[in-house]
Design a protein around this motif. Structure first.
Motif, PDB file in Angstrom:
ATOM      1  N   ALA A 154       0.829  -1.210   0.000  1.00 17.63           N
ATOM      2  CA  ALA A 154       0.000   0.000   0.000  1.00 17.63           C
ATOM      3  C   ALA A 154       0.859   1.255   0.000  1.00 17.63           C
ATOM      4  CB  ALA A 154      -0.914   0.005   1.230  1.00 17.63           C
ATOM      5  N   LYS A 155       0.367   2.295  -0.641  1.00 11.65           N
ATOM      6  CA  LYS A 155       1.029   3.589  -0.573  1.00 11.65           C
ATOM      7  C   LYS A 155       1.056   4.047   0.898  1.00 11.65           C
ATOM      8  CE  LYS A 155       1.824   4.585  -5.005  1.00 11.65           C
ATOM      9  NZ  LYS A 155       0.975   5.556  -5.733  1.00 11.65           N
ATOM     10  N   ARG A 156       2.149   4.660   1.276  1.00 12.44           N
ATOM     11  CA  ARG A 156       2.302   5.073   2.682  1.00 12.44           C
ATOM     12  C   ARG A 156       1.210   6.044   3.108  1.00 12.44           C
ATOM     13  NH1 ARG A 156       5.904   9.095   4.686  1.00 12.44           N
ATOM     14  NH2 ARG A 156       6.984   9.057   2.672  1.00 12.44           N
ATOM     15  N   TRP A 157       0.731   6.868   2.175  1.00 12.79           N
ATOM     16  CA  TRP A 157      -0.289   7.856   2.534  1.00 12.79           C
ATOM     17  C   TRP A 157      -1.585   7.205   2.996  1.00 12.79           C
ATOM     18  CZ3 TRP A 157      -5.023   7.982   0.323  1.00 12.79           C
ATOM     19  CH2 TRP A 157      -5.187   7.451  -0.963  1.00 12.79           C
ATOM     20  N   LEU A 158      -1.846   5.964   2.566  1.00 16.26           N
ATOM     21  CA  LEU A 158      -3.058   5.284   3.023  1.00 16.26           C
ATOM     22  C   LEU A 158      -3.018   5.079   4.537  1.00 16.26           C
ATOM     23  CD1 LEU A 158      -3.668   2.580   0.263  1.00 16.26           C
ATOM     24  CD2 LEU A 158      -5.212   4.457   0.880  1.00 16.26           C
ATOM     25  N   PHE A 181      -9.392   0.220   4.330  1.00 20.87           N
ATOM     26  CA  PHE A 181      -8.739   0.861   3.183  1.00 20.87           C
ATOM     27  C   PHE A 181      -9.537   0.671   1.895  1.00 20.87           C
ATOM     28  CE2 PHE A 181      -3.951   0.881   4.570  1.00 20.87           C
ATOM     29  CZ  PHE A 181      -4.279   1.644   5.675  1.00 20.87           C
ATOM     30  N   ILE A 182      -9.931  -0.563   1.639  1.00 19.81           N
ATOM     31  CA  ILE A 182     -10.469  -0.921   0.319  1.00 19.81           C
ATOM     32  C   ILE A 182     -11.982  -0.725   0.224  1.00 19.81           C
ATOM     33  CG2 ILE A 182     -10.700  -2.776  -1.375  1.00 19.81           C
ATOM     34  CD1 ILE A 182      -8.134  -4.018  -0.053  1.00 19.81           C
ATOM     35  N   HIS A 183     -12.721  -1.375   1.129  1.00 17.63           N
ATOM     36  CA  HIS A 183     -14.182  -1.355   1.022  1.00 17.63           C
ATOM     37  C   HIS A 183     -14.772  -0.025   1.495  1.00 17.63           C
ATOM     38  CE1 HIS A 183     -18.174  -3.111   0.686  1.00 17.63           C
ATOM     39  NE2 HIS A 183     -18.462  -2.678   1.915  1.00 17.63           N
ATOM     40  N   LYS A 184     -14.281   0.479   2.629  1.00 17.36           N
ATOM     41  CA  LYS A 184     -14.841   1.713   3.182  1.00 17.36           C
ATOM     42  C   LYS A 184     -14.325   2.954   2.471  1.00 17.36           C
ATOM     43  CE  LYS A 184     -15.404   4.286   7.512  1.00 17.36           C
ATOM     44  NZ  LYS A 184     -15.148   4.292   8.975  1.00 17.36           N
ATOM     45  N   ASN A 185     -12.997   3.019   2.274  1.00 15.54           N
ATOM     46  CA  ASN A 185     -12.398   4.251   1.735  1.00 15.54           C
ATOM     47  C   ASN A 185     -12.013   4.163   0.261  1.00 15.54           C
ATOM     48  OD1 ASN A 185     -12.270   6.137   4.090  1.00 15.54           O
ATOM     49  ND2 ASN A 185     -11.240   4.372   5.007  1.00 15.54           N
ATOM     50  N   LYS A 186     -12.362   3.051  -0.380  1.00 13.64           N
ATOM     51  CA  LYS A 186     -12.290   2.916  -1.838  1.00 13.64           C
ATOM     52  C   LYS A 186     -10.897   3.127  -2.422  1.00 13.64           C
ATOM     53  CE  LYS A 186     -16.709   2.288  -1.692  1.00 13.64           C
ATOM     54  NZ  LYS A 186     -17.250   0.914  -1.785  1.00 13.64           N
ATOM     55  N   ALA A 187      -9.877   2.588  -1.757  1.00 11.44           N
ATOM     56  CA  ALA A 187      -8.538   2.635  -2.339  1.00 11.44           C
ATOM     57  C   ALA A 187      -8.553   1.946  -3.701  1.00 11.44           C
ATOM     58  CB  ALA A 187      -7.544   1.936  -1.409  1.00 11.44           C
ATOM     59  N   LYS A 188      -7.843   2.531  -4.646  1.00 11.26           N
ATOM     60  CA  LYS A 188      -7.783   1.953  -5.990  1.00 11.26           C
ATOM     61  C   LYS A 188      -6.789   0.783  -5.995  1.00 11.26           C
ATOM     62  CE  LYS A 188      -6.737   3.007 -10.826  1.00 11.26           C
ATOM     63  NZ  LYS A 188      -6.232   4.027 -11.780  1.00 11.26           N
ATOM     64  N   LEU A 189      -7.277  -0.394  -6.384  1.00 11.01           N
ATOM     65  CA  LEU A 189      -6.471  -1.608  -6.325  1.00 11.01           C
ATOM     66  C   LEU A 189      -5.998  -2.069  -7.688  1.00 11.01           C
ATOM     67  CD1 LEU A 189      -8.325  -4.024  -3.859  1.00 11.01           C
ATOM     68  CD2 LEU A 189      -6.436  -2.486  -3.382  1.00 11.01           C
ATOM     69  N   ALA A 190      -4.859  -2.760  -7.688  1.00  6.86           N
ATOM     70  CA  ALA A 190      -4.379  -3.462  -8.880  1.00  6.86           C
ATOM     71  C   ALA A 190      -3.917  -4.849  -8.449  1.00  6.86           C
ATOM     72  CB  ALA A 190      -3.241  -2.703  -9.545  1.00  6.86           C
ATOM     73  N   TYR A 191      -4.142  -5.826  -9.298  1.00  2.00           N
ATOM     74  CA  TYR A 191      -3.842  -7.227  -8.986  1.00  2.00           C
ATOM     75  C   TYR A 191      -2.612  -7.699  -9.745  1.00  2.00           C
ATOM     76  CZ  TYR A 191      -4.581 -12.343  -9.001  1.00  2.00           C
ATOM     77  OH  TYR A 191      -4.435 -13.706  -8.895  1.00  2.00           O
TER      78      TYR A 191
END
Length: 259
Positions: A154-158, A181-191
Motif C-alpha cells: 500500500a502507498k504510505r499515505w493510506l 482501506f479498500i471497502h470503506k475508503n475505496k482505495a484503488k487496487l491493482a492485482y
C-alpha cells in the motif's frame, strides 16, 4: 519509487535468514528494509545484526504483539510504498518487488496485491495451500473476498490518512485494515496475477480451530467498527472461500517481469 519492506520478528532464528535473504536478493534496488524485533533471546538479534547496513533500520525492544510491531515499522518507514513480510516467510522469487512497482506505475493504483502459497513449516517444497486472490470487483468484501495480507502493498499515505493496525484485535487486524482501506475508503487496487509470498504454515490466525472461530468473530467486529453492514452470509462465505485453496495448485514461477 522507494519501497519500504517491514519484517517483524520475535525469537525467529530458525527462519529469519531465509526471510532477510529473500528481501536483499530482490532485483529492485530502491528498497528500505526495516526489521522490528520484540527483544528476542534465541540468537535472532545476532543474525539480523550480521547483515549490517544492508538492513536500513533495526530496532529490538519489547512490544505489545505482532500488530504493535508492524505499526512501529510503518512509523519508521520513509518509502512511497509499504510492504510487510513476516520472519517465517519469504518472497517467491527475486523479481517480486520489481513486478509490484511496475504494476503500481502501470495502473496508478493506491495498493497492489498478489497471491500467496503456504508450505510445510519444515519442508518449504511441500505445498499446503494456494491463496489465489483473483481480480477485485466493487463490494467484493460483501461476498467474503479479501486479498492475502502479506501480498498487499500500500502507498504510505493510506496509512497516514486512514490509520494503522488496531491493537484491540487479536487475529483479524489485517482484515479490518484492508476492509477499512479498500471497502470503506475505496482505495484503488491493482492485482498482480502471480504468487508473491511463500508462507510457512502455522500463522496466528491459522494455527487452531479456536483461533479460526475467534478470527471469524473479530471479522464481524471489524464491520461494526467501520460503521459497515455485511450481508447475512458475508462472514460465512469468507471461510468457505478458503476451502478451494487446499485443492488448486499454483502456476510455475514466472520467467519474465511484469511490463
Amino acid at each position: 519509487m522507494k519501497v519500504s519492506i517491514i519484517t517483524v520478528v520475535f525469537n525467529g532464528a530458525e527462519h529469519i535468514r531465509d526471510c532477510i535473504e529473500s528481501v536483499l536478493n530482490q532485483t529492485y534496488t530502491d528498497i528500505e528494509y526495516i526489521v522490528v524485533d520484540g527483544k528476542s533471546t534465541d540468537g535472532t538479534v545476532d543474525i539480523i545484526r550480521s547483515y549490517g547496513t544492508k538492513i536500513a533500520q533495526f530496532v529490538s525492544e519489547p512490544d505489545k504483539g505482532l500488530y504493535d510491531a508492524m505499526n512501529k515499522g510503518i512509523g519508521m518507514a520513509t518509502g512511497d510504498v509499504i510492504g510487510l513480510l513476516n520472519a517465517d516467510d519469504f518472497y517467491r522469487h527475486d523479481r517480486v518487488i520489481d513486478n509490484m512497482v511496475a504494476t503500481f506505475v502501470r495502473t496508478n493504483s493506491d495498493a497492489v496485491y498478489g497471491d500467496m502459497i503456504y508450505v510445510d513449516r519444515l519442508d518449504s517444497q511441500k505445498l499446503k495451500r494456494y491463496w489465489r486472490s483473483g481480480w477485485y470487483r466493487d463490494n467484493a468484501f460483501l461476498w467474503g473476498w479479501m486479498p492475502g495480507h502479506l501480498s498487499f502493498f500500500a502507498k504510505r499515505w493510506l496509512y497516514e490518512k486512514h490509520g494503522l493496525f488496531r491493537l484491540d484485535m487479536k487475529s483479524a487486524a489485517d482484515y479490518e485494515l484492508m476492509l477499512r482501506f479498500i471497502h470503506k475508503n475505496k482505495a484503488k487496487l491493482a492485482y498482480m496475477d502471480e504468487v508473491t509470498i511463500v508462507m510457512r504454515a502455522g500463522g496466528i490466525s491459522n494455527s487452531s480451530l479456536k483461533n479460526r472461530i475467534r478470527a471469524n468473530q473479530e471479522d464481524r467486529i471489524a464491520w461494526e467498527l467501520n460503521g459497515l453492514t455485511p450481508y447475512f452470509f458475508t462472514l460465512w462465505l469468507k471461510p468457505l472461500r478458503k476451502l478451494k485453496q487446499y485443492i488448486t495448485k499454483p502456476p510455475a514461477i514466472p520467467t519474465t517481469t511484469v511490463k
